[in-house]
Design an enzyme around this catalytic site. Structure first.
Site, PDB file in Angstrom:
ATOM      1  CE  LYS A 145      -7.000  -5.247   6.506  1.00 27.55           C
ATOM      2  NZ  LYS A 145      -6.987  -3.862   6.967  1.00 27.55           N
ATOM      3  CG  HIS A 153     -10.458   8.286  10.676  1.00 28.34           C
ATOM      4  ND1 HIS A 153     -11.656   8.302  10.008  1.00 28.34           N
ATOM      5  CD2 HIS A 153      -9.890   9.486  10.450  1.00 28.34           C
ATOM      6  CE1 HIS A 153     -11.789   9.474   9.393  1.00 28.34           C
ATOM      7  NE2 HIS A 153     -10.723  10.196   9.641  1.00 28.34           N
TER       8      HIS A 153
HETATM    9  P1  RFL Z   1       1.465  -0.039  -7.854  1.00 32.45           P
HETATM   10  O1  RFL Z   1       1.045   1.112  -7.042  1.00 32.45           O
HETATM   11  O2  RFL Z   1       0.605  -0.523  -8.936  1.00 32.45           O
HETATM   12  O3  RFL Z   1       2.903   0.319  -8.432  1.00 32.45           O
HETATM   13  C1  RFL Z   1       3.551  -0.482  -9.404  1.00 32.45           C
HETATM   14  C2  RFL Z   1       4.501   0.396 -10.187  1.00 32.45           C
HETATM   15  O4  RFL Z   1       5.172  -0.394 -11.164  1.00 32.45           O
HETATM   16  C3  RFL Z   1       5.210   0.328 -12.403  1.00 32.45           C
HETATM   17  N1  RFL Z   1       5.339  -0.657 -13.478  1.00 32.45           N
HETATM   18  C4  RFL Z   1       6.509  -0.904 -14.121  1.00 32.45           C
HETATM   19  N2  RFL Z   1       7.727  -0.370 -13.977  1.00 32.45           N
HETATM   20  C5  RFL Z   1       8.704  -0.830 -14.783  1.00 32.45           C
HETATM   21  N3  RFL Z   1       8.492  -1.772 -15.741  1.00 32.45           N
HETATM   22  C6  RFL Z   1       7.285  -2.331 -15.931  1.00 32.45           C
HETATM   23  N4  RFL Z   1       7.082  -3.253 -16.875  1.00 32.45           N
HETATM   24  C7  RFL Z   1       6.226  -1.886 -15.104  1.00 32.45           C
HETATM   25  N5  RFL Z   1       4.908  -2.207 -14.998  1.00 32.45           N
HETATM   26  C8  RFL Z   1       4.402  -1.460 -14.013  1.00 32.45           C
HETATM   27  C9  RFL Z   1       3.913   1.086 -12.414  1.00 32.45           C
HETATM   28  O5  RFL Z   1       3.968   2.223 -13.285  1.00 32.45           O
HETATM   29  C10 RFL Z   1       3.763   1.482 -10.951  1.00 32.45           C
HETATM   30  O6  RFL Z   1       4.348   2.741 -10.679  1.00 32.45           O
HETATM   31  O7  RFL Z   1       1.767  -1.315  -6.904  1.00 32.45           O
HETATM   32  P2  RFL Z   1       2.397  -1.370  -5.441  1.00 32.45           P
HETATM   33  O8  RFL Z   1       3.597  -0.476  -5.336  1.00 32.45           O
HETATM   34  O9  RFL Z   1       2.517  -2.800  -5.098  1.00 32.45           O
HETATM   35  O10 RFL Z   1       1.301  -0.667  -4.500  1.00 32.45           O
HETATM   36  C11 RFL Z   1       0.042  -1.261  -4.300  1.00 32.45           C
HETATM   37  C12 RFL Z   1      -1.044  -0.199  -4.058  1.00 32.45           C
HETATM   38  O11 RFL Z   1      -0.958   0.753  -5.079  1.00 32.45           O
HETATM   39  C13 RFL Z   1      -2.460  -0.798  -4.002  1.00 32.45           C
HETATM   40  O12 RFL Z   1      -2.471  -2.021  -3.312  1.00 32.45           O
HETATM   41  C14 RFL Z   1      -3.488   0.133  -3.296  1.00 32.45           C
HETATM   42  O13 RFL Z   1      -3.638   1.331  -4.004  1.00 32.45           O
HETATM   43  C15 RFL Z   1      -4.857  -0.534  -3.168  1.00 32.45           C
HETATM   44  N6  RFL Z   1      -5.896   0.348  -2.610  1.00 32.45           N
HETATM   45  C16 RFL Z   1      -5.978   0.579  -1.252  1.00 32.45           C
HETATM   46  N7  RFL Z   1      -5.077   0.027  -0.397  1.00 32.45           N
HETATM   47  C17 RFL Z   1      -5.117   0.303   0.949  1.00 32.45           C
HETATM   48  O14 RFL Z   1      -4.269  -0.216   1.689  1.00 32.45           O
HETATM   49  N8  RFL Z   1      -6.078   1.154   1.492  1.00 32.45           N
HETATM   50  C18 RFL Z   1      -7.004   1.747   0.709  1.00 32.45           C
HETATM   51  O15 RFL Z   1      -7.787   2.538   1.233  1.00 32.45           O
HETATM   52  C19 RFL Z   1      -7.001   1.444  -0.712  1.00 32.45           C
HETATM   53  N9  RFL Z   1      -7.895   2.023  -1.534  1.00 32.45           N
HETATM   54  C20 RFL Z   1      -6.830   0.969  -3.467  1.00 32.45           C
HETATM   55  C21 RFL Z   1      -7.830   1.806  -2.884  1.00 32.45           C
HETATM   56  C22 RFL Z   1      -6.790   0.790  -4.832  1.00 32.45           C
HETATM   57  C23 RFL Z   1      -7.726   1.394  -5.644  1.00 32.45           C
HETATM   58  N10 RFL Z   1      -7.633   1.175  -7.033  1.00 32.45           N
HETATM   59  C24 RFL Z   1      -7.523   2.213  -7.966  1.00 32.45           C
HETATM   60  C25 RFL Z   1      -7.396  -0.167  -7.497  1.00 32.45           C
HETATM   61  C26 RFL Z   1      -8.770   2.421  -3.676  1.00 32.45           C
HETATM   62  C27 RFL Z   1      -8.743   2.201  -5.062  1.00 32.45           C
HETATM   63  C28 RFL Z   1      -9.821   2.874  -5.874  1.00 32.45           C
END
Ligand code: RFL
Ligand code: PHB
Length: 388
Positions: free
Chosen positions: A296, A72
């Protein structure tokens, strides 16, 4: 069990950290509390910055992204139906890639399976111990049996609700937080996207976003109250509300269908400082949250783990502590810039009931300024595609 780096959390942060360490010959085990299918079922981010694209390539997991991802060269902003195209390519010679977080996660999981690296899924009662002392370790139960994983370093990649940040004594960490009084209701649908570019729309009824995952699958969001129950939203109601918030020609072109996923995400800005506590390091959503408006979150998580992997490789392979000592201060600089941009995009595009008609006029002036100023557009572009 023993390893050099115990990674808590098998989301994108934990998986990428594991991959980068493995490539350099540093031993790591991932402990994840959910199943692989559950992790893949979370529909989240969609937009990758150039730095994230490069990191996936360096990690040897970029092939499918280049095949299936959509390049994009810009985004569209809309204010009460009036459109403004921000062309990254023309403004700063850069672009982003639309490729879902689910796919990034799937590619990283597949790489881990190929190399036979250890991931413990469905681990219960995960707890971290003695990260301030000489014998850091992780305990958990799996299928009712208790286990201990001894390690040199614990990487807290366990997201906002994880156990790692919560295990740090309260007086050792400072947190900065802003909770927005609204969330995003998101719908995934098996239909071609309504427009070539993503459309970020401000409307008096609230924010709306038209996004996509591929040429046949679209993702749409509307701003809703923070405590909204997804059960109140039939597909019909969602499509009506989305149409009411975007410009009439786009509304006309919108292809709807039964939702294949529908959920509400709260919006929050959050940073914890510092990100190192003895041999515990925080990365990704465990360390910070941004509202999704600037796309982000995932990108910031990837830049954290790139820095953390480099620091840990320096420590384990070269025997130097310089990288781990500067990790927190280095990544926090970039984190705060992404926090600022995400807060700014959120402030421009959402409706804030408490700011009244003055607030809306200021937003309109900001939109008009953006439309008339190449400098302002360049600033948006360089932040959206990702700062160095
Ligand atoms: P995650 O993805 O939350 O993964 C954390 C993992 O840890 C596990 N966990 C545990 N495991 C063992 N013991 C425990 N006690 C635990 N507690 C938790 C969980 O099950 C999980 O598997 O964090 P991580 O890896 O740091 O990744 C971060 C991203 O997921 C997040 O920042 C993004 O999704 C945010 N986000 C977006 N980011 C972008 O860069 N571009 C986007 O377009 C974008 N769109 C979004 C988004 C987040 C959204 N939501 C749902 C908040 C759109 C949405 C709607
Ligand atoms: C998405 O497609 O899920 C998406 C895209 C851009 C954003 C947030 C989410 O800013």
């Amino acid at each position: 069990m023993r390893t050099q780096v115990a990674i808590i959390g098998g989301g994108p942060s934990g998986l990428m950290l594991g991959r980068l360490l493995e490539q350099a010959g540093v031993d790591a085990v991932i402990i994840e509390r959910k199943s692989p299918d559950y992790v893949l079922g979370r529909i989240r981010a969609g937009v990758l910055e150039q730095g994230t694209i490069d990191l996936l390539d360096a990690a040897g997991v970029g092939a499918r992204m280049h095949e299936e991802g959509l390049i994009h060269t810009g985004v569209d902003l809309a204010f009460d139906g009036e459109m403004l195209n921000i062309n990254f390519d023309k403004l700063i010679g850069k672009h982003v890639m639309v490729y879902g977080q689910t796919e990034v996660t799937r590619d990283l999981m597949a790489a881990r399976q190929r190399t036979g690296s250890k991931t413990i899924y469905e681990a219960d009662d995960v707890a971290i111990h003695d990260f301030d002392g000489a014998k850091p370790r992780v305990t958990f139960t799996k299928d009712g049996v208790s286990h201990t994983l001894e390690c040199d370093v614990i990487a807290g990649c366990d997201g906002y609700h994880g156990v790692c940040r919560a295990s740090v004594p309260e007086n050792a960490v400072t947190t900065f937080e802003r909770v927005y009084p609204f969330g995003w209701l998101g719908v995934l649908v098996e239909q071609p996207p309504v427009a070539e570019e993503l459309i970020y729309a401000h409307h008096a009824r609230g924010f709306a976003l038209c996004s996509m995952r591929s040429n046949t699958r679209s993702r749409y969001y509307v701003q809703v109250p923070g405590d909204e129950d997804v059960k109140n939203w039939s597909d019909e109601r969602f499509w009506d509300e989305l149409r009411a918030r975007i410009n009439p020609a786009t509304a006309e072109a919108l292809k709807t269908g039964p939702s294949i996923e529908k959920s509400v995400a709260p919006l929050r800005s959050f940073v914890a400082e510092p990100l190192r506590f003895g041999s515990l390091f925080l990365a990704g959503d465990a360390a910070h949250i941004v509202p999704p408006t600037g796309a982000k979150g995932l990108n910031l998580a990837m830049s954290d783990v790139k820095a953390l992997a480099e620091a840990l490789i320096e420590r384990f392979i070269e025997g130097s502590a310089a990288g781990v000592d500067s990790y927190s201060a280095t990544v926090l600089q970039r984190i705060w810039k992404a926090e600022r941009f995400s807060w700014w995009m959120t402030s421009l595009l959402h409706t804030f009931p408490e700011t009244g008609n003055f607030g809306r006029r200021i937003q309109r002036a900001e939109f008009d300024y953006l439309g008339g100023s190449v400098a302002a557009q360049q600033s948006l572009a360089e932040n959206y595609v990702g700062l160095p």
